[in-house]
Design an enzyme around this catalytic site. Structure first.
Site, PDB file in Angstrom:
ATOM      1  N   LYS A 140       6.819   1.885   8.103  1.00  0.00           N
ATOM      2  CA  LYS A 140       5.538   2.486   8.806  1.00  0.00           C
ATOM      3  C   LYS A 140       4.784   1.222   9.030  1.00  0.00           C
ATOM      4  CE  LYS A 140       1.996   3.311   5.773  1.00  0.00           C
ATOM      5  NZ  LYS A 140       0.763   2.710   6.226  1.00  0.00           N
ATOM      6  N   ASN A 141       4.642   0.237   8.233  1.00  0.00           N
ATOM      7  CA  ASN A 141       3.703  -0.895   8.339  1.00  0.00           C
ATOM      8  C   ASN A 141       4.098  -1.885   9.580  1.00  0.00           C
ATOM      9  OD1 ASN A 141       2.208  -0.129   6.544  1.00  0.00           O
ATOM     10  ND2 ASN A 141       2.994  -1.545   4.929  1.00  0.00           N
ATOM     11  N   CYS A 177      -7.326   4.952   3.165  1.00  0.00           N
ATOM     12  CA  CYS A 177      -7.141   5.098   1.644  1.00  0.00           C
ATOM     13  C   CYS A 177      -8.175   4.382   0.998  1.00  0.00           C
ATOM     14  CB  CYS A 177      -6.018   4.543   1.263  1.00  0.00           C
ATOM     15  SG  CYS A 177      -4.491   5.347   1.604  1.00  0.00           S
ATOM     16  N   ARG A 236     -11.282  -3.853   2.650  1.00  0.00           N
ATOM     17  CA  ARG A 236     -10.425  -4.289   3.613  1.00  0.00           C
ATOM     18  C   ARG A 236     -11.377  -4.612   4.999  1.00  0.00           C
ATOM     19  NH1 ARG A 236      -4.888  -1.073   3.284  1.00  0.00           N
ATOM     20  NH2 ARG A 236      -6.175   1.005   3.027  1.00  0.00           N
ATOM     21  N   ASP A 255       1.651  -3.112  -2.638  1.00  0.00           N
ATOM     22  CA  ASP A 255       2.240  -1.651  -2.332  1.00  0.00           C
ATOM     23  C   ASP A 255       2.952  -1.239  -2.900  1.00  0.00           C
ATOM     24  OD1 ASP A 255       0.577  -1.414   0.019  1.00  0.00           O
ATOM     25  OD2 ASP A 255       1.906  -1.545   1.726  1.00  0.00           O
ATOM     26  N   ARG A 270       1.484  10.299   4.662  1.00  0.00           N
ATOM     27  CA  ARG A 270       1.415   9.238   5.522  1.00  0.00           C
ATOM     28  C   ARG A 270       2.268   7.925   5.451  1.00  0.00           C
ATOM     29  NH1 ARG A 270      -3.045   6.399   3.683  1.00  0.00           N
ATOM     30  NH2 ARG A 270      -2.804   5.198   5.678  1.00  0.00           N
TER      31      ARG A 270
END
Length: 421
Positions: free
Chosen positions: A22-23, A117, A122, A306, A398
């Site tokens: 995903k990232n 999230c 961030r 993560d 997600r």
């Protein structure tokens, strides 16, 4: 709203394949904005965040197609607007990654400040400062970032702190800038490296990705390209922890073990026997209870933030005491309270959690607070006695492609339900 019902059972066994990262997929999809030629991608995971990114691009006039299950074609010849609206950006912080490409190719961007999230601020100040160094005019108004530049120019940018999305945003912007851009204290994550590979396939001139210094020589235009998204290292590691927490033996395929060296060190410390190949990794607990591990999160190649929540779940049932320090994001211990509902013994003070392993956890109703927290609750539920019902699993959707299906194939007693039973 869907929930997950999980009944604790015996060790997980078998083989499972991981999806694309995903990232990596999200910034690479945004890279499609940099060219009027098609960008053909494979190994793209089917996730809510990927669907949101595709919808966002579509609203800008970009043609996005999915000709096969894991393939996406992005063609931005028809790009009509540089606006990224709040209703989409608020659900996914990675939407900020359209900012650099839009300014670089479209000349302007109107991007909502991001959401996502609730694991920390961030801030995007490093993105904006970098673009200003490259000549963009930026204002903040009504919750939107407004950026404009006839053509960006190369600049020497030193990040105050390591930022993955900041590195990706400015690297993309620099590909079409006039002259050379140097990014110092750049993120070294594999997803940054994968984005650079994709950009280079499109004709970008980039060197140094994977090191703290990245150099980009701007070109006039980028062209059509094919790119395969790298395997998801966080999904790989999560599935390995699922095996460890249930005292099982699982082989994870279609992956790259070299991307999770820091996690494998901790799993070996926990007592796992691990073997690896070019595209697979196997973990075998030999039926033994894990040993507690201590860790602190760091930018790559350190232990990934993560995976912090998943290792905390492992420590909850391990033998001994583990100390976990979170150095990347504030507010990333929200899963600790939910794990305590299962009977876990966790003491949190500031950025540090001390976990005393328990022989027994007991199922209970739980609520996920963010993407990786949801995974930690699933893992703990696999090792708990009785049934656990996890709410707000849209967080999990997600970032994990069919996680419950993959765990079920390994023997987990897990199913998705629409409401509490």
């Amino acid at each position: 709203m869907d929930k997950l019902l999980i009944a604790g059972n015996g060790p997980l066994q078998g083989e499972v394949a991981v999806a694309g990262a995903k990232n990596a997929a999200l910034p690479i999809l945004c890279a499609g904005l940099l060219s009027d030629q098609p960008l053909q991608l494979s190994n793209v995971p089917r996730l809510w965040d990927v669907a949101t990114a595709c919808k966002l691009l579509g609203q800008m006039g970009v043609n996005v197609e999915r000709p096969a299950f894991d393939q996406v074609i992005v063609e931005a010849a028809g790009l009509t607007t540089g606006t990224a609206p709040y209703e989409l950006v608020r659900t996914m912080r990675a939407s900020i990654l359209v900012l650099g490409p839009l300014v670089a190719r479209h000349g302007e961007a109107h991007v909502s400040l991001p959401g996502g999230c609730a694991i920390g601020a961030r801030p995007v100040n490093l993105h904006l400062a970098g673009l200003e160094s490259m000549g963009a005019q930026i204002t903040l108004e009504g919750g939107f970032i407004n950026a404009r530049a006839a053509r960006l120019r190369g600049a020497h940018i030193v990040f105050d702190t390591v930022t993955v999305t900041g590195t990706e945003n400015l690297m993309m912007a620099a590909t079409l800038a006039d002259g050379q851009t140097v990014l110092e204290n750049a993120a070294r994550e594999p997803e940054v490296v994968d984005l650079a590979k994709c950009l280079r396939a499109m004709g970008a001139r980039i060197v140094g990705e994977g090191t703290p210094t990245i150099r980009i020589e701007g070109v006039a235009r980028l062209a059509a390209a094919h790119h395969r998204v790298l395997p998801d290292r966080i999904e790989t590691a999560t599935l390995l922890v699922a095996a460890a927490i249930t005292r099982g033996c699982v082989r994870v395929t279609r992956t790259d073990p070299t991307l999770i060296d820091a996690v494998l060190v901790k799993l070996r410390q926990a007592g796992a026997r691990i073997s690896t190949g070019d595209d697979h990794v196997e973990l075998d607990m030999r039926g033994r209870r894990p040993q507690a591990v201590s860790l602190h999160t760091l930018p790559y190649p350190g232990f990934p933030t993560d995976m912090q929540a998943q290792l905390m779940a492992l420590d909850c049932i391990a033998e001994g005491v583990g100390t976990i320090r979170e150095t990347i994001f504030e507010n990333r211990f929200m899963h600790a309270v939910e794990l305590q509902r299962l009977g876990a013994e966790i003491q949190v003070e500031g950025d540090t959690a001390v976990v005393t392993g328990q022989r027994r956890l007991t199922g209970a109703p739980l609520m996920a607070s963010d993407l990786r927290a949801s995974a930690s609750l699933v893992l703990a539920a696999l090792a708990a006695e009785g049934e656990t019902l996890i709410d707000r699993i849209y967080h999990m959707d997600r970032g994990y492609e069919n996680l419950e299906g993959k765990l079920a194939a390994l023997g987990a007693r897990i199913k998705r339900v629409a409401k509490p039973l």
